[in-house]
Structure formats: C-alpha cells, structure tokens
Write an enzyme that holds these catalytic residues in place. Structure first.
Site, PDB file in Angstrom:
ATOM      1  N   GLY A   1       0.852  -1.198   0.000  1.00 17.51           N
ATOM      2  CA  GLY A   1       0.000   0.000   0.000  1.00 17.51           C
ATOM      3  C   GLY A   1       0.880   1.238   0.000  1.00 17.51           C
ATOM      4  O   GLY A   1       2.067   1.172  -0.322  1.00 17.51           O
TER       5      GLY A   1
ATOM      6  N   LYS B   1      -1.694  -5.210 -25.082  1.00 15.30           N
ATOM      7  CA  LYS B   1      -1.052  -6.512 -24.866  1.00 15.30           C
ATOM      8  C   LYS B   1       0.359  -6.484 -25.437  1.00 15.30           C
ATOM      9  O   LYS B   1       1.301  -6.905 -24.789  1.00 15.30           O
ATOM     10  CB  LYS B   1      -1.824  -7.645 -25.565  1.00 15.30           C
TER      11      LYS B   1
END
Ligand code: G6P
Length: 627
Positions: free
Chosen positions: A104, A504
């Site tokens: 985090g 991609k």
C-alpha cells in the site's frame, strides 16, 4: 502491487514464506525480503535482496539458512524509493523492536517522518513504509510505559498507528520482544489470514489466496480497519477499537493446481488456453431454460426486470484492460439495449466532478477487485447514492464486497500480469447484461434474444478453434519480433479490440504500439507510417469492413506492412494485406471475444521470440493498489 506473507507455527517459517512470495510475485518483483524470528531468542533475522525472488532464495539457501518458526515476507513493486536491497521490505526500527512488511502507500509519511525525526528517530530508507514501522515503535514505547500486557500494548500501538496514518496498507508486523506472535492490519489493501492444521499447525497471512493454498484452504478475509493477532494455536481478530470480533472461516474451493502452470511454459499461455472454459463458466450458469426458451438470469444482482428497465444510463468504469472491456461493451449495450452508455477510466473519473444521474447503473470492471482507482470510483458513486454493480474475478475482494451487487467472472486465478482470460470473461459478463437490458426494455424480440444467446454459448468452442490455429500467429510473430512500431487500427468494435491488442503487445514485448480509430489516421498519425511499419488492421464488423480496408490501403501505399484480422468469408482482405488471420463468424457484436485471441497470441509470441519475461514484464504489477 507488492505482496505480503507471514507464518507462525510449528514449521520453519522461511521456506514457507519464500514459497508464498513466489505465488505473489505477480504483484511486484523488483526486490524481496523476509524477517524470521527464532522463538528461543530475541533475534529477528532480516534478509533482503534486490531483483527477482530467486536472488533471495539463493541468499538464504531456499530458506534453509534462516532459522525460526515465525516470520513475515514481502515482494516489492517500488513506489517510494528506488528498487534496492535497502528499500526492500521488511523495514524495522532500532534493534528490530518492530519489523514490518507493507502493501500500500502511507500518504502522509513525510509529515510522520518529520515528527519522528524531531523525536530522534533516524531513517535508513527512502520508503513510506519505514515511517509506519518507526511510528509503531514510538507508540509501542509509549504503551510500554503504561505497563500494559504485551498483546494489549501491541494492539494499542497498532491502533494508534492506524489512526495516525493516511493511505492504504496491509501490514504484517513482528515485535522483537514478542516471540511466536505475528500481527497484521489492513486498510484498502487485501489481506487474508489462513488457518493451518495438521503438521503445519499455525497461521498465515497473505495478500492473496494462492500464497497460502499449498498449506490451507481455510481463510478469513480481513476487512478495513481490522487487526489480527496470530500465534501457532490462536487467531484473535479485533476492530479498530481493539474489541475482539468473530469472523467466518471461508473454505477456498479451487485447488492449488489452478495457480500452477500445468506444463505450459508461461502462465499467460496457460491462461490464454483457459479462455474457452472460463467464458463457458461465466456464461452457462446465467442462462436458464424457461418454457422451451433460453433466458439470461441475472438474479444474483438483486435487480428486478423493473429495475433494469428503469436504468437511465450505464456507466462502465475500469483501468487497463478492464477499461478496454468497457469500450467494447459500450457498443454492444448501446446497440442492443439502446441505453446511453459511458465508459470511464477509473483514474480520470473521480477528478472530473462527474455528473451522475439518479437512475444510472455504474458497473465497475476489475479482475483483482482491488485496483485503487476503481475502488475509489466505486466509493464515489456509492457516496452519491448511485447503484453499483461489480464485474469482478477475485471472490470477496474489496470491490466485490463494497458494490451493491456483484457478477463474478469465473476465470479462476489469473497470474500473468497481462490479462487474457479475465478480459474475455468480463466481456462475456457484459454481453449478458446487454442482452438482459435489451429484453426487459423491449428492444429485441424473442427470436433475436434466442439467436444472441445461442451465439454467446457457441463462443467457447469458437475460441477453441482460434487457438487451434496458433502456429500461424507464432510464425508471423517470429518474423516481426524486431519491429519498432506497431499501429492497430479498426472502427467501432474493431477499434475497441485494437486498444486491447495494442496494450497486450506493448506491455509484454516492449514494442511501441498505438491503437487508432481507423478514421482518425488521416488527422495526424498517418505521418508516422513509413516503410516496414507494421499495421494491424482489425475488420470484423461487416458494415465497416470496406471502410477499414480502405484505411489499410492508405497505409499500405505509404509503406506499411499489414496484418489483417477478420472473419472467415471476408477473403477480399487478402488483396490488401500481407498476412491474414481469420476467426470464426459470430454475431458481429460478439466478434471481440474471438478477434482478441490472435492479438493475445501475437503479443505472447513476440515476447517469447525476444526472450522476455512474459509473465512478469518490467515495471508492471498485476494488482495496482496505488493511485
Ligand atoms: C493492471 C493489470 C491489467 C489490468 C489492470 C486493471 O494494469 O496488469 O491486466 O487490466 O491492472 O486491473 P483490475 O484488477 O482492476 O482488472
């Protein structure tokens, strides 16, 4: 984005931590570290290494060189401070009185750091996490002066730290003077506790289920502002007021093999091949027979037909590929159901003071269910009283739990950073929503409904057929592996497919690529076309076929080398392009599900041909839990 793991029990912790970290490496992989505590003495041993986990494995002889039955570990995706051994977790206070791993961001770490420095604390790293570790140390000292029992003292320090810090965290914590005890706390980053029985007896913590699955299937999902205190025998859970709470132990049904490569060289290839099964699993349970007809059943959303009919607007929100799913789904929803549909990047949505309508439905699309921006967008909508639906893959993830309703995509664990099967299942889920909306709003008749449902149900077999032709794509990819720029062009749904194909390619092959609405080329991008530039033209939409082919002719006459992607029957494309891949015919609205597969394969094979780390591309992480 960063993975944490911890174990306390009868076994040696380090090998378990390393194995757990290996399962979490998809979350970040620029450095890793473990801290292990031997119950017999006060010593917490910390080992950290820059680079992939294998470096840490080598340094610790696969964990055998670090003795102790209680420990925490971390695999990092750097936010604050460059990737280095110093900035790798665990972080600790003087004499390792408090040792911490963190997933985090502590947003107010600078303010905390300055305050602690005034108190005489010295900082050794550039990380935000160190501020949390030293803050804990400071509160732990204060609590120690008031003569509290060890657990009470730790809980009080953790609670005070949680009140003081802003941001997100899943923390694993060891206190140097509490052998055999591990603490954990969470806000806005995923955290589970696993209960291990039998010869492994003990408890684990982890950012995600695969890290514990070799050891246990029994997990507790820790919620925001909750604290866990774990020993070999005991699990105690607390709220932020340090009151003990009870939480259910959930049995994980999928098995560890689902998170293994099963003979494929890479997770990405395995997951590409899982698409037929995953799409089938997402569609089939939601199609039910009724009076000889097939109907879309979305009762899991708790929305009635009247609710669906009353929706004034659909707003699709996501990040990365999930956003691209939204881009494709918009065409399908608008065309079928005639409901206005907006698509938003979660990271942009909340900063533009969005104008929300009371009767709109917000659909948050997310594989992980933990993406920070998507979660924040969801919360913003909920605060405004707007109805929210999550299309999520990870069961019990934050977005799944906080949304008013959830449609799970049954893709199974997706490990490769570049998403494939999650994308395909999200798309399938949104087709179901589109058909449902179209029916209840009277936009399609029974015959069209049945036709669409049949076409949907045939998609898995058709994806299988696309996969059976993968060697052709491989051959082309090997030829193209050294190209420097690639442009993907298409119109309508084919533009949405292009966006995903381009993402991609760039994310795993490091080749510059861009997707353009084919009609936009002439407004600037065509100036970048020169001899040998590869252009992938997607032309699956019959009514736009000729227009896209015209755009291909325009780039070819400026030197482009062309890869054409269309459906069987559209053989006229061969007059224009250098190489063609055909996908089976389906309803044009569902063509994305088939056309995306060759583009996934193209990216995959180019990445392999370049010898790159397909599953763990540089600088990326799968679960983006920071803004
Ligand atoms: C990362 C992943 C992508 C994904 C995006 C959104 O960038 O690499 O594959 O599309 O995050 O993630 P989510 O879990 O919300 O779908």
């Amino acid at each position: 984005m960063c993975g944490i793991v911890g174990y306390v029990g009868v076994k040696q912790a380090a090998p378990i931590l390393l194995e757990g970290l290996a399962k979490l490496e998809y979350r970040g992989y620029d450095s890793a570290g473990i801290a292990v505590r031997d119950a017999g003495n006060e010593h917490v041993e910390v080992v950290k290494a820059k680079g992939r986990l294998k470096n840490l494995m080598e340094m610790t002889d696969s964990g055998k060189a670090v003795r102790g039955t209680c420990g925490i570990g971390h695999t990092r995706w750097a936010t604050h401070g460059e990737p280095s051994a110093v900035n790798a977790h665990p972080h600790y206070s003087r004499e390792k009185r408090v040792v911490v791993v963190h997933n985090g961001i502590i947003e107010n770490y600078q303010e905390i750091k300055a305050a602690l420095q005034r108190k005489g604390y010295a900082f050794a790293t550039q990380t935000d996490t160190e501020a949390a570790a030293l803050l804990l140390d400071s509160y732990y000292s204060e609590a120690g002066r008031s003569g509290m029992a060890p657990r009470e003292r730790a809980l009080s320090a953790i609670r005070d730290m949680m009140i003081r810090v802003r941001g997100s965290y899943a923390l694993g914590i060891l206190f140097g003077d509490q052998p055999g005890v591990m603490y954990a706390a969470r806000k806005d980053s995923p955290l589970i506790v696993g209960r291990c029985d039998g010869e492994l007896a003990g408890h684990m913590i982890a950012s995600d289920v695969p890290a514990v699955l070799s050891y246990t299937r029994n997990v507790v999902y820790i919620d925001n502002l909750e604290i866990a205190c774990l020993t070999q025998e005991e699990m105690h859970l607390y709220n932020i007021d340090c009151e003990e709470i009870e939480k259910p132990v959930v049995e994980i049904r999928w098995d560890a093999a689902a998170a293994e490569k099963e003979g494929y060289e890479h997770f990405m290839m395995k997951e590409i091949h899982e698409q037929p099964r995953a799409v089938r699993d997402t569609l089939s349970p939601r199609i039910r027979e009724e009076d000889g007809a097939k109907r879309v059943d979305l009762s899991e959303t708790n929305l009635t037909d009247e609710d669906f009919a009353a929706i004034s607007r659909i707003r699709l929100i996501g990040c990365g590929s999930a956003y691209h799913v939204g881009m494709a789904a918009r065409y399908v929803i608008e065309q079928l159901a005639r409901v206005p549909c907006d698509v938003d990047l979660a990271s942009e949505f909340r900063y533009r003071s969005p104008i929300l309508e009371e009767r709109e439905l917000v659909v948050i699309i997310s594989q992980s269910g933990e993406t920070a921006d998507s979660l924040a967008a969801l919360r913003l909508c909920k605060e405004s009283g707007i109805r929210t639906l999550a299309v999520v893959n990870v069961v019990s993830s934050s977005i799944a739990r906080e949304a008013d309703a959830v449609m799970y995509t049954w893709a199974g664990p997706e490990i490769s950073v570049a998403t494939t099967k999650a994308y395909s299942t999200q798309l399938a889920a949104l087709y179901l929503l589109a058909v449902k909306l179209a029916v209840v709003r009277g936009q399609i008749d029974e015959a069209r409904e049945q036709e669409l449902i049949e076409q949907m149900l045939e998609l898995p077999d058709k994806i299988e057929r696309v996969l059976s032709d993968k060697e052709r794509v491989q051959w082309f990819a090997n030829k193209m592996a050294s190209c420097k720029d690639v442009f993907f062009i298409g119109r309508g749904l084919d533009y949405a497919i292009s966006l995903e194909g381009s993402l991609k390619l760039k994310e795993i092959s490091y080749i510059h690529s861009e997707a353009y609405a084919a009609g936009e080329l002439k407004h600037g991008t065509i100036s970048l076309i020169e001899d040998g530039v590869l252009v992938v033209g997607v032309a699956t939409q019959p009514e736009l076929f000729e227009k896209v082919v015209s755009n291909m002719v325009e780039v070819r006459s400026r030197g482009a080398y062309l890869f054409g992607l269309t459906t069987y029957g559209q053989y006229a494309i061969e007059d224009t392009v250098n190489f063609t891949v055909y996908v089976p015919r389906t309803d044009a609205l569902f063509a994305t599900s088939l056309a995306v597969v060759p583009l996934q394969l193209l990216a995959y094979y180019i990445s392999c041909a370049k010898g790159l780390d397909v599953d763990k591309p540089r600088n990326l992480a799968k679960s983006v839990t920071v803004e």
